[in-house]
Design an enzyme around this catalytic site. Sequence first.
Site, PDB file in Angstrom:
ATOM      1  N   ARG A  37       0.845  -1.194   0.000  1.00 43.75           N
ATOM      2  CA  ARG A  37       0.000   0.000   0.000  1.00 43.75           C
ATOM      3  C   ARG A  37       0.878   1.240   0.000  1.00 43.75           C
ATOM      4  O   ARG A  37       1.840   1.341   0.756  1.00 43.75           O
ATOM      5  CB  ARG A  37      -0.898  -0.002   1.232  1.00 43.75           C
ATOM      6  CG  ARG A  37      -1.633   1.297   1.515  1.00 43.75           C
ATOM      7  CD  ARG A  37      -2.359   1.161   2.838  1.00 43.75           C
ATOM      8  NE  ARG A  37      -3.051   2.340   3.266  1.00 43.75           N
ATOM      9  CZ  ARG A  37      -2.707   3.063   4.351  1.00 43.75           C
ATOM     10  NH1 ARG A  37      -1.654   2.736   5.069  1.00 43.75           N
ATOM     11  NH2 ARG A  37      -3.411   4.109   4.701  1.00 43.75           N
ATOM     12  N   ARG A  78      -7.142  18.740   8.251  1.00 43.23           N
ATOM     13  CA  ARG A  78      -5.830  18.696   8.904  1.00 43.23           C
ATOM     14  C   ARG A  78      -5.491  20.025   9.562  1.00 43.23           C
ATOM     15  O   ARG A  78      -6.009  21.061   9.168  1.00 43.23           O
ATOM     16  CB  ARG A  78      -4.704  18.455   7.886  1.00 43.23           C
ATOM     17  CG  ARG A  78      -4.892  17.316   7.007  1.00 43.23           C
ATOM     18  CD  ARG A  78      -3.653  17.071   6.136  1.00 43.23           C
ATOM     19  NE  ARG A  78      -3.518  15.638   5.970  1.00 43.23           N
ATOM     20  CZ  ARG A  78      -2.732  14.864   6.698  1.00 43.23           C
ATOM     21  NH1 ARG A  78      -1.935  15.382   7.608  1.00 43.23           N
ATOM     22  NH2 ARG A  78      -2.712  13.575   6.509  1.00 43.23           N
ATOM     23  N   LYS A 220     -12.877   2.986   1.808  1.00 45.29           N
ATOM     24  CA  LYS A 220     -12.454   2.959   3.211  1.00 45.29           C
ATOM     25  C   LYS A 220     -13.633   3.406   4.078  1.00 45.29           C
ATOM     26  O   LYS A 220     -14.116   4.527   3.938  1.00 45.29           O
ATOM     27  CB  LYS A 220     -11.243   3.865   3.418  1.00 45.29           C
ATOM     28  CG  LYS A 220      -9.990   3.322   2.717  1.00 45.29           C
ATOM     29  CD  LYS A 220      -8.857   4.322   2.748  1.00 45.29           C
ATOM     30  CE  LYS A 220      -8.243   4.470   4.115  1.00 45.29           C
ATOM     31  NZ  LYS A 220      -7.110   5.444   4.069  1.00 45.29           N
ATOM     32  N   THR A 278      -5.347  -1.130  10.606  1.00 44.61           N
ATOM     33  CA  THR A 278      -4.891  -0.158  11.605  1.00 44.61           C
ATOM     34  C   THR A 278      -4.688  -0.703  13.014  1.00 44.61           C
ATOM     35  O   THR A 278      -5.577  -1.324  13.588  1.00 44.61           O
ATOM     36  CB  THR A 278      -5.803   1.090  11.625  1.00 44.61           C
ATOM     37  OG1 THR A 278      -5.880   1.595  10.282  1.00 44.61           O
ATOM     38  CG2 THR A 278      -5.246   2.191  12.518  1.00 44.61           C
TER      39      THR A 278
END
Length: 471
Positions: A37, A78, A220, A278
Site C-alpha cells: 500500500r 488537517r 475505506k 490499523t
Amino acid sequence: MSAETPRRTKIVATLGPASSSSETVLSLAEAGMDAARLNFSHGTHEDHAARTNLVREIRGEIGRPIAVIADLQGPKVRIGELSEPVTLERGEEVVVAPEDAARDGELPVSPTVICEVLQKGHDVLIDDGLVRLRVDSVSRRRARCTVVVGGLVSANKGVNVPGVPVPIPSLTRKDMDDLDFALDLGADFIALSFVRSAADVRDLRELIEAAGSKARVIAKIEKAEAVDSLEAILGETHAVMVARGDLGVEIGAALVPLVQKRIILASLDRAKPVITATQMLESMIVNTEPTRAEASDVANAILDGSSALMLAGETARGEHPVEAVAYMDRIARAVEPSLAYRHQLPEASEQPSVGQATSNAACDLAEALSAKALLVPTFTGGTASAVARLRPHRPIIGLSHHEHAVRQMAIEWGVTPMKIQEAVDVEDLWSRSLEAARETGLVDAGDLVVITAGTAVNLPGTTNVIKVDAA
Ligand code: PGA
Ligand code: MN
C-alpha cells in the site's frame, strides 16, 4: 508431493520510509506480503514511484503477484502549517481559524471551509483524538474552543469533527493529481479515504474507467455516514477497508469491534474482499513481539471473516517491518485451521444468481469430494471472490489471462492467483487451467479437482459450469 496449503488470509503492508530499500521490500514479500500500500497522505510522487518500482522488481523473484494499492487522502481535515508544535493545556482557550487567515497563536485548519460549518457544541478532535477541543462560540469563521483533553499539536495532524458533514468533494484537487499519478504507475487498486456515500465511489470508478484503467476501488469505511450507507456503498465498490483508525475517532473506539464484524459480514455476503486495518500489531513499531491483545486482535479479525489484514505504521515507519509481516503470517497460520466453511449461511440475496448458485455448488462439491483444489478460471476475479466468500477448506486457484486480474486476486482470501494464456475454446480452458494448477505445486498430476467457470457466450460474466476432473 504437493506444497502445503498456503496462508488463506492475505497481508497488505504499507510501504514508507522504513520499507523503501529493495532488500526490505524483498524481505517483506518473502515474509508474506501479498499487497503493498502506498499512502498518498504522506510522501512525494517520487517516493511512491520508487516504491512501486521496487515491488515490480521483486515480483519476478518472489513468483507470486503482489498487488499495489494507492491510498488517496480523500476529504481529510488537517492542522495547517505551524512554525512550531504547540502544547495545549486542559481548560485553556484556543481559536481554530482557516489556514489562510490564522493569526499567531491560533490553530490553522485546512481545508478552510471547515470553519464555515463549525458550531457551538461541536467536538474538534486532533491527532486521532488524542487532543480534544469543544467549540464554545463561532464568529466570522473563527471558532473559540476550550481544550477538553490537552496535548501536543503539530503541523499537518489529522482533525476529525464527528457528525459534522464536511462540505468538500470526495476527491480533492490533490486526490485528482494523485489519482492520475497512481493510474500512470499502474496501481491495481485505488483506495478512497473518508467515503461518505455510494456516489463518492461511483465518481471515482467513473474517473478510473475514463482513464482506461482496470484499477479496482477500495472504499475505506471510516465515517459514521459510510457505516449508515454501507449497503449502497457495497453495491458500488469492488472492495472495502475497515479503516479502524479514523473510524475509531469518528464513532468512538468502543463501537469499532462490532461495526468491524458488521462490515465484514456485509462484504462477505456480497463477495467483496474486505481488509481490516490499523493498529493490528502497533507495538511492533518498536518491539519485536506483539502484545497478547494484538495477537488476539489479528486472530479475531481472521475469525470475523477478513479477506486481508493491513499493516500501516508497523511496516511504513516501524523498526521491525519484516518481523511484523512474519508475525501476522504466524498468527494467521495458527488460527486458520479453525475457520468454518460458510456453507450454511444465508444466501447473499433472496434469489441467488446462476453465478452465485453455481459457485456455492462448486464449493459443496469440492468439500464433499475432498478435492485437492478448486480451480476458478475468471476474467475479472469475480468468480474467485464468489467462491472465496464461502471460505472453503480447499485451496482456490484463481486463473486469468488478464495481468491486472491476477494481481487483484492477490488480496482475496484463500486464492492463489495464476496467469494463463487466453483459451481458444472451453476444452483449451480446462487443459490450461489444469496445467497452471499443477504449476502452483498445490496439486499433483492425477489429483481430484473441481473447476468452475463461465463458459456461456450468451451469459457474459456468469459462472455456469462445474467440472470434476483429475489434474
Ligand atoms: P489512514 O486510513 O491510515 O489513511 O488514515 C486507515 C485508518 O484510518 O484506519
Ligand atoms: Mn483513515
